[in-house]
Design an enzyme around this catalytic site. Sequence first.
Site, short mmCIF file in Angstrom:
data_model
loop_
_atom_site.label_atom_id
_atom_site.label_comp_id
_atom_site.label_asym_id
_atom_site.label_seq_id
_atom_site.Cartn_x
_atom_site.Cartn_y
_atom_site.Cartn_z
N ALA A 7 -3.85 -2.04 5.38
CA ALA A 7 -3.46 -2.42 6.74
C ALA A 7 -4.46 -1.90 7.77
CB ALA A 7 -2.07 -1.89 7.06
N GLY A 38 -2.47 -1.61 1.18
CA GLY A 38 -2.23 -3.04 1.16
C GLY A 38 -3.31 -3.81 0.44
N GLU A 88 -2.27 -3.69 -3.04
CA GLU A 88 -1.07 -4.52 -3.17
C GLU A 88 -1.42 -6.01 -3.25
OE1 GLU A 88 2.58 -2.18 -1.13
OE2 GLU A 88 0.87 -2.55 0.19
N GLU A 110 -0.02 5.39 0.99
CA GLU A 110 0.76 5.24 2.21
C GLU A 110 1.56 6.49 2.60
OE1 GLU A 110 0.17 0.95 0.88
OE2 GLU A 110 0.37 2.91 -0.06
#
Length: 270
Positions: A76, A121, A124, A144
């Site tokens: 992110a 992310g 992910e 995270e």
Amino acid sequence: MGVTSEQRFGEFVVVRRHEDREHVAELVLDRPKAMNAVSTAMAVSIAEACAALGADRGVRATVLTSSHERAFCVGADLKERNSFTDAELVRQRPTARAAYTGVLELPMPVVAAVHGFALGGGFELALACDVIVADRTAVVGLPEVSVGVIPGGGGTQLLPRRIGAARAAELVFTARRVEAAEARELGLVDELVEAGRDREEALALGARIAANSPVGLRAAKRALRLGQGLDLRAGLEVEDAAWRSVAFSGDRAEGVAAFNEKRTPDWPGE
């Protein structure tokens, strides 16, 4: 490798088709100035590109790649997130989720080509793919909790399905980064290739996949995904439903005929 077509979604995402990789689409993360950090605008573009790919029956395999030399995706965009109010963060959440869900729900097989950093992310997005090809420069992880949140792009669900609950818990709770060799040993990535070869090897794998029946590929992916987490009896029912969806297809008829006639199938795709 010649590019036959290129479609840009917003500023940061490109879908490419190659003349020597028929039926393979390359979904390129293209925000190199930020190491592909996923901003709101980039998340929107990923979701839009995935919607277009999902609707294209000519795509039999998708390969997720990066235009940055040293990173797949660093997760992110925390600089953008730092400017958000709580209300803005809440409003942005569905947009962020749609990007990861877009990749996860692509109906055809998807291969990730990972080099350099694939963190948070970014990892992910790779986990949302069916197969992860990584080169020896890859560094993956879900850090995270080290910044006060949790993996929110599917990581807490996809990672334990890939490597088991205990190993996933250790990686999530410690927030540690895992280099390529250990990542392959733990099953965080599926194929490990020489530095700089991840994209080419992933595209080659995509081409091998795409040589097969598009109807069969989509049904097989559906059965694999829907059967995860079910008991065996329920899983076999999922498999039977997927089999019934292809058993009377044009692809099945062509595949059997081509086998008996000792020729390459010409898949009708229906």
